[in-house]
Design an enzyme around this catalytic site. Structure first.
Site: not given
Length: 432
Positions: A333, A354, A359, A418
């Site tokens: 990221e 988070k 999460h 994901f």
């Protein structure tokens, strides 16, 4: 962009490990508190990760009007209905006497409810007729009554939760869901934005709900070595962008927002909390479990959101990071943000909620979008806690450990799911 309606947010609601109302969660986020603790809903003591960030003592029924028709609620459906009811009330939609329910829709970013395998299997075996090799409906119904509550078991089907939401608010417009893992609720908000822009609805209830704090969800991610194993110190376990991070902390909850055209909001004198200025969505097309190591899809989603908002990189005042606390995600990221924002990346405050709430998987993006809305409202940015030893590869301004006052006009909220589903939203402070 010209020729399309401006879409605004007029209501928000969330159910999180830090609280079940808007102000409590927001205050605790700004205080840098963690919701992680040993698992309470089942015995997780033998698991490699025996802790999670769980919602505490939440009962949605006082918020609901149709409990007599809803039947027993699963934990997941209760989160969704509770957060949605908060958002609906926050938007004062019950006061909108001319609301056209045929023009009000729902878009839910969802995940499966926790399956009750033992009881489900017991019911199926009891209803099985070995001679016909088929389920005997009468025997199955009797066994289901004995072994499980049919309504919560059916909540594994996200379409039923959509029906529950439509019943509660009497919405008869477009109704959809997406199951794109960690990006789901951000995608739901973006797709709801597009439905309004295209003229299919005036108002959309959008967001997500999820819980994977059950044996199947926990053991699945444990096998992938994706979760932290700091069982001795759960509150310090989620440490995005830290050199010694060892995985994410599982969370649960819901976040729901009310989107509507600016014209519709102003016609009913609604309070406008923010504008949904832009949305970008891409897929990595790389691997089933890993994001592209160069952040290819993530960067493109951010670029698409900027273009959709007709904004320049230097216009962004704050980024709510996906920031999971895994080795791969945080470094990738960071790489993607640098690719999009260039030298300006070093000037943008960035943080990960988070680190405090864990999460929330399918619910994560909507909850994090709400943090952006409150940051726009209050001019204060939540921190990334447990960031005491920054990773040299994560060398941007991640607001370590303490909230920060800031002048914020335009926020970006990122969710990278994901397997490489990438979604970015841009939220703008409403004009006074």
């Amino acid at each position: 962009m010209t020729g399309r309606p401006r879409v605004v947010i007029t209501g928000i609601g969330w159910v999180t490990p830090l609280g079940c109302d808007i102000d409590t969660t927001w205050k605790r986020l700004l205080n840098g508190e963690s919701g992680a603790k040993p698992i309470e809903t089942f015995d997780g003591s033998t698991l490699a990760t025996s802790f999670a960030a769980q919602v505490q003592n939440f009962d949605p029924t006082p918020l609901l009007k149709t409990t007599d028709r809803q039947g027993p609620l699963s934990r997941y459906a209760g989160f969704a209905l509770g957060a949605a009811a908060m958002a609906w009330q926050n938007a004062r939609l019950d006061d909108a006497t001319s609301l056209d329910r045929d023009r009000v829709g729902i878009y839910l970013g969802a995940g499966e409810a926790p399956p009750d395998f033992d009881n489900y299997v017991a019911a199926n075996l009891a209803g099985w007729n070995p001679e016909d090799r088929a389920i005997d409906a009468k025997n199955w119904a009797q066994a289901a009554t004995q072994h499980m509550q049919p309504a919560p078991e059916m909540d594994q089907e996200t379409g039923l939760t959509l029906t529950r939401l439509a019943m509660e608010f009497n919405t008869r417009g477009p109704s959809s869901s997406c199951l794109t893992a960690c990006a789901a609720s951000t995608q739901a908000i973006g797709e709801a934005l597009d439905l309004i822009r295209q003229g299919h609805a005036d108002v959309m209830l959008a967001g997500g709900a999820h819980t994977m704090v059950h044996p199947l969800g926990m053991t699945g991610f444990i096998r992938l070595t994706a979760m932290s194993t700091r069982n001795d110190d759960p509150k310090a376990a989620s440490r995005p962008f830290s050199a010694d991070r060892d995985g994410f902390v599982m969370g649960e909850g819901a976040g729901m927002l009310i989107l509507e055209t600016e014209q519709h909001a102003k016609a009913r004198n609604a309070t406008i909390l923010a504008e949904v200025a832009g949305y970008g969505s891409t897929a990595d097309a790389y691997r089933l479990t890993d994001i592209h190591p160069e952040g290819r899809g993530a960067a493109e989603a951010m670029n698409n959101a900027l273009a959709d908002a007709n904004a320049k990189p230097q216009d962004i005042d704050y980024i709510s990071a996906h920031g999971t606390s895994t080795k791969e995600n945080d470094a990738t990221e960071t790489t993607a943000v640098k690719a999009v924002f260039g030298e300006h990346a070093k000037n943008i405050p960035i943080s990960s909620a988070k680190s405090m709430i864990g999460h929330l998987i399918a619910a994560a993006g909507a909850v994090e979008a709400i943090t952006c809305i409150l940051a726009l409202r209050d001019g204060v940015l939540p921190p990334t806690i447990n960031l005491n030893t920054p990773d040299p590869d994560c060398d941007l301004d991640y607001i370590p450990n303490h909230a920060r006052q800031a002048s914020v006009n335009l926020c970006m909220s990122n969710s990278f799911g994901f397997g490489g589903q990438n979604d970015s939203l841009i939220l703008r402070k409403p004009s006074s």
